[in-house]
Design a protein around this motif. Structure first.
Motif, short mmCIF file in Angstrom:
data_model
loop_
_atom_site.label_atom_id
_atom_site.label_comp_id
_atom_site.label_asym_id
_atom_site.label_seq_id
_atom_site.Cartn_x
_atom_site.Cartn_y
_atom_site.Cartn_z
N LEU A 37 69.36 -86.80 -27.94
CA LEU A 37 71.67 -86.95 -27.80
C LEU A 37 71.76 -85.31 -27.36
CD1 LEU A 37 73.67 -89.00 -27.05
CD2 LEU A 37 74.39 -87.50 -29.45
N GLU A 38 71.07 -85.09 -27.49
CA GLU A 38 71.54 -83.09 -27.27
C GLU A 38 70.87 -83.22 -25.38
OE1 GLU A 38 69.54 -79.56 -29.29
OE2 GLU A 38 70.77 -80.29 -30.94
N TRP A 39 69.82 -83.74 -25.31
CA TRP A 39 69.33 -83.66 -23.56
C TRP A 39 69.98 -84.66 -23.19
CZ3 TRP A 39 65.19 -81.53 -20.44
CH2 TRP A 39 65.11 -82.65 -19.60
N ILE A 40 70.83 -85.73 -23.65
CA ILE A 40 71.89 -86.76 -22.39
C ILE A 40 72.46 -85.51 -22.20
CG2 ILE A 40 72.61 -88.29 -22.52
CD1 ILE A 40 70.95 -89.75 -24.46
N VAL A 41 73.02 -85.15 -23.55
CA VAL A 41 74.21 -84.16 -22.96
C VAL A 41 73.79 -83.44 -21.74
CG1 VAL A 41 76.40 -82.90 -24.04
CG2 VAL A 41 75.70 -84.33 -25.19
N GLN A 42 73.17 -82.68 -22.32
CA GLN A 42 72.70 -81.56 -21.21
C GLN A 42 72.82 -81.50 -19.98
OE1 GLN A 42 69.00 -79.05 -21.20
NE2 GLN A 42 70.38 -78.01 -21.59
N LYS A 43 72.26 -82.37 -19.62
CA LYS A 43 71.37 -83.31 -18.89
C LYS A 43 72.41 -84.09 -18.22
CE LYS A 43 68.10 -81.02 -18.54
NZ LYS A 43 67.73 -79.63 -17.59
N GLY A 44 73.34 -84.96 -18.85
CA GLY A 44 74.59 -85.64 -18.07
C GLY A 44 75.21 -85.13 -17.85
N THR A 45 75.62 -84.02 -18.43
CA THR A 45 77.17 -82.89 -18.13
C THR A 45 76.89 -82.19 -16.73
OG1 THR A 45 77.35 -82.59 -20.48
CG2 THR A 45 78.60 -80.62 -18.27
N GLU A 46 75.41 -82.04 -16.09
CA GLU A 46 74.85 -82.20 -14.65
C GLU A 46 75.15 -82.77 -13.97
OE1 GLU A 46 70.75 -79.67 -15.24
OE2 GLU A 46 71.48 -78.38 -16.76
N LEU A 47 75.28 -83.78 -14.35
CA LEU A 47 75.10 -84.99 -13.70
C LEU A 47 75.97 -85.56 -13.48
CD1 LEU A 47 71.61 -86.96 -14.31
CD2 LEU A 47 72.29 -85.47 -12.13
N GLY A 48 77.36 -85.10 -14.44
CA GLY A 48 78.94 -85.36 -13.87
C GLY A 48 79.58 -86.19 -15.10
N ALA A 49 78.93 -86.72 -16.28
CA ALA A 49 80.05 -87.69 -16.99
C ALA A 49 80.77 -87.19 -17.30
CB ALA A 49 79.01 -86.91 -18.57
N HIS A 50 81.78 -87.50 -17.82
CA HIS A 50 83.43 -87.25 -17.69
C HIS A 50 83.50 -87.39 -19.34
CE1 HIS A 50 87.69 -87.80 -18.79
NE2 HIS A 50 87.63 -87.31 -17.82
N ARG A 51 82.39 -88.10 -20.06
CA ARG A 51 82.16 -88.04 -21.80
C ARG A 51 81.19 -88.90 -22.36
NH1 ARG A 51 86.61 -91.49 -25.09
NH2 ARG A 51 87.82 -89.29 -27.13
#
Length: 250
Positions: free
Chosen positions: A90-104
């Motif tokens: 989940l830490e990986w998803i949050v880190q990379k997902g933030t870089e890709l533009g996720a809002h939440r």
């Protein structure tokens, strides 16, 4: 140039005060001094480029030089909801997902989730994941820092479906059956400012009962190509597809 998120809305002042953890990072970690430049990101997504004019005992004073005009955010608000995966995925998803533009980001206990967190554990995890999101947002020059929410029950996630314009369920069986149109068609229908919720299962995916409940509450299943993706890979595939469709093609 270093970027810092400030917990206040922008007001037209000649100088801005930076305190707390940001102060510590500027002074102790980056060892910045007067005349050094940085970016400040405010809660209302205003971003300024500023110059340090003074470093005091508990604050750094920054003078505005200009505002950042380029929009760095996706034109739609994308929430990534994940059935709690094992380990640090989940830490990986949050880190990379933030870089890709996720809002939440939303984590929830799916039926096949092995991870079980009590109230205290969830609180500590939210802080940890929030810090990861902040650092990733700074690194990728975001104008918004994603929220992170960890739910106690899967029903809490389902109750949120009605808040979104579209709800897509990444379902392994859809991929196996060769479904290839739902994701592309959904993305082509989105308008600027729309909200999209992507729901992903943990290792082992969703049970048929979960899928039925998702359908009953407005969710639509979709495939993510012909290959079966890991729990930590699927959200990044989806965000990349959104970015390609809405950032590159529009």
């Amino acid at each position: 140039m270093q970027r810092y998120f400030i917990n206040e809305t922008y007001e037209n002042h000649s100088e801005f005060s930076v305190t707390g953890e940001n102060y510590h990072h500027i002074v102790r970690v980056m060892r910045m001094k007067p005349e050094d430049q940085l970016f400040l990101v405010f809660d209302d997504s205003v971003v300024i480029q500023g110059e340090i004019v003074a470093v005091n005992e508990q604050e750094v004073l920054v003078r505005e030089l200009s505002k950042e005009e380029t929009d760095k955010e996706l034109p739609v608000n994308v929430t990534i909801a994940c059935g709690l995966p094992k380990g640090d995925k989940l830490e990986w998803i949050v880190q990379k997902g933030t870089e890709l533009g996720a809002h939440r980001f939303i984590g929830f206990p799916a039926k096949n989730s092995i991870v079980k967190w009590d109230h205290k554990k969830r609180g500590n995890k939210v802080k940890r994941l929030g810090k990861i999101a902040q650092e990733a947002a700074e690194q990728s020059h975001r104008q918004l820092m994603p929220d992170v929410l960890l739910l106690e029950k899967e029903q809490e996630l389902i109750a949120l479906f009605s808040q979104y314009d579209k709800v897509l369920i990444a379902y392994e069986e859809s991929a196996k059956q060769g479904e290839q149109r739902v994701l592309a068609e959904t993305l082509s229908q989105l308008k600027q400012g729309d909200s999209l919720l992507f729901v992903f299962g943990p290792e082992g995916g969703f049970s048929p009962d979960e899928i039925d409940i998702f359908y009953e509450n407005g969710g639509i299943s979709c495939g993510l190509g012909p290959r079966i993706l890991r729990a930590e890979t699927a959200p990044l595939y989806a965000l990349s597809a959104v970015s390609y469709q809405l950032d590159m093609l529009l």
